[in-house]
Design a protein around this motif. Structure first.
Motif, mmCIF file in Angstrom:
data_model
loop_
_atom_site.group_PDB
_atom_site.id
_atom_site.type_symbol
_atom_site.label_atom_id
_atom_site.label_comp_id
_atom_site.label_asym_id
_atom_site.label_seq_id
_atom_site.Cartn_x
_atom_site.Cartn_y
_atom_site.Cartn_z
ATOM 1 N N ASP A 128 1.087 -1.091 0.019
ATOM 2 C CA ASP A 128 -0.119 0.291 -0.003
ATOM 3 C C ASP A 128 0.786 1.308 -0.119
ATOM 4 O O ASP A 128 0.649 2.180 -0.630
ATOM 5 N N HIS A 129 1.758 1.392 0.830
ATOM 6 C CA HIS A 129 2.552 2.297 0.878
ATOM 7 C C HIS A 129 3.722 2.365 -0.337
ATOM 8 O O HIS A 129 3.607 3.857 -0.957
ATOM 9 N N LEU A 130 4.007 1.452 -0.955
ATOM 10 C CA LEU A 130 4.758 1.799 -2.024
ATOM 11 C C LEU A 130 3.932 2.315 -3.183
ATOM 12 O O LEU A 130 4.464 3.312 -3.968
ATOM 13 N N PHE A 131 2.743 1.745 -3.443
ATOM 14 C CA PHE A 131 1.845 2.535 -4.390
ATOM 15 C C PHE A 131 1.485 3.905 -4.310
ATOM 16 O O PHE A 131 1.560 4.629 -5.294
ATOM 17 N N ALA A 160 1.714 2.020 -11.799
ATOM 18 C CA ALA A 160 1.501 0.549 -12.134
ATOM 19 C C ALA A 160 0.105 0.308 -11.696
ATOM 20 O O ALA A 160 -0.519 0.918 -10.906
ATOM 21 N N GLU A 161 -0.490 -0.873 -12.425
ATOM 22 C CA GLU A 161 -1.675 -1.298 -12.113
ATOM 23 C C GLU A 161 -1.616 -1.889 -10.424
ATOM 24 O O GLU A 161 -0.711 -2.389 -10.166
ATOM 25 N N PHE A 162 -2.734 -1.742 -9.923
ATOM 26 C CA PHE A 162 -2.663 -2.002 -8.330
ATOM 27 C C PHE A 162 -3.945 -2.464 -7.993
ATOM 28 O O PHE A 162 -4.836 -1.581 -7.788
ATOM 29 N N CYS A 163 -4.333 -3.807 -7.844
ATOM 30 C CA CYS A 163 -5.749 -4.314 -7.686
ATOM 31 C C CYS A 163 -5.528 -5.220 -6.294
ATOM 32 O O CYS A 163 -4.580 -5.075 -5.535
ATOM 33 N N GLU A 164 -6.813 -5.574 -5.812
ATOM 34 C CA GLU A 164 -6.889 -6.127 -4.736
ATOM 35 C C GLU A 164 -6.100 -7.324 -4.709
ATOM 36 O O GLU A 164 -5.484 -7.663 -3.613
ATOM 37 N N LYS A 165 -6.094 -8.179 -5.712
ATOM 38 C CA LYS A 165 -5.244 -9.281 -5.640
ATOM 39 C C LYS A 165 -3.714 -8.924 -5.472
ATOM 40 O O LYS A 165 -2.967 -9.540 -4.643
#
Length: 229
Positions: A128-131, A160-165
Motif C-alpha cells: 500500500d505504501h509503495l503504491f 502501475a496497475e494495483f488491484c486487490e489481488k
C-alpha cells in the motif's frame, strides 16, 4: 559462498554488472555471493550500526573482495548519493522500517534504480505504501525456508496497475514461484484462521479487524483454487 534460499533469490534477481547498495548489510553475504558469481561490478555495504559493518568488512576481506566494496555507516540511504547504485537491496527488516527508509531516501533513488525488497512483516501495508508513494512493484516472489515464507518485491519508481489481488496476494506469484505458491497460500489461510479465532475469543472482539482477515482469507482461497484451473 552458499546462501540461504531467501538471500540467494534476492542475489539472483540482481542484473549482472550492477553497482549494488546493500542496506542493513550485516555479514555482506549477498555481496560476497554476487562478487563470486560475477553479478556485481561494485558494491556499497551500508548499516546503521558499526558492529554489522565490521562483520561485513571481515567477510569481504576473507573472500578477497574488499577492494570492490565501500563500507558506509549510514542510517538507511543517508550516505548514498543520487543514482549511485543500480540496485538497492533492503532485506530482512519489517515493512514499516523499509517504508521509512524509502521515504527518507527517496531523492537518491533514480528512475531506473531497481529496489529488491524483502519485508519480514507487514507485506500488505508495505505494498500500500509503495503504491501511494509513486513506486511500481513489477514482480513478486515467495521463498520457503523450513516453515517460514518470505516475500520478495522487485520495485522501481513509476505508476502501475494495483488491484486487490496484487495488494493482498502479490504480483505474479504463480508465474514466479510455481513450486511454492500453493503451500504459501495454504499457510496464509491458516494464519488468517488463527487470527480470526483469536479475535472471536477476545473479550472485546474487533469487528473491523475480523472482517479484514475474513476478506484476506477469502482472497487467498480464491487464488489457491485458480491455481488448479
Amino acid at each position: 559462498m552458499e546462501l540461504s534460499p531467501r538471500l540467494k533469490k534476492i542475489a539472483d534477481l540482481i542484473p549482472p554488472g550492477s553497482v549494488v547498495a546493500d542496506v542493513g548489510t550485516d555479514h555482506a553475504y549477498i555481496l560476497v555471493y554476487c562478487f563470486q558469481n560475477g553479478i556485481a561490478s561494485r558494491a556499497i555495504a551500508m548499516d546503521v550500526n558499526l558492529g554489522p559493518l565490521q562483520r561485513a568488512e571481515s567477510n569481504l576481506k576473507k573472500y578477497g573482495f574488499i577492494d570492490k566494496a565501500e563500507l558506509r555507516l549510514s542510517d538507511g540511504l543517508q550516505k548514498l548519493s543520487p543514482s549511485e547504485a543500480d540496485v538497492i537491496v533492503i532485506a530482512g527488516m519489517g515493512g514499516p522500517l523499509i517504508a521509512d527508509i524509502i521515504d527518507r531516501g527517496k531523492d537518491v533513488i533514480g528512475d531506473d534504480t531497481l529496489l529488491l525488497i524483502q519485508p519480514m512483516i507487514a507485506p500488505i501495508e508495505l505494498r500500500d505504501h509503495l503504491f501511494s508513494s509513486g513506486f511500481c512493484i513489477s514482480d513478486e516472489y515467495v521463498v520457503r525456508e523450513g516453515n517460514k515464507f518470505y516475500n520478495i518485491f522487485s520495485v522501481r519508481k513509476g505508476a502501475a496497475e494495483f488491484c486487490e489481488k496484487y495488494r493482498i496476494v502479490g504480483k505474479n506469484l504463480a508465474k514466479n514461484s510455481p513450486d511454492t505458491v500453493e503451500s504459501y497460500f495454504e499457510y496464509k489461510i491458516r494464519v488468517c484462521d488463527k487470527i480470526i479465532s483469536g479475535i472471536q475469543k477476545s473479550d472485546n472482539p474487533d469487528a473491523d479487524l475480523q472482517e479484514r482477515y475474513i476478506h484476506e482469507k477469502a482472497v487467498y482461497q480464491y487464488h489457491k483454487k485458480e491455481l488448479t484451473k
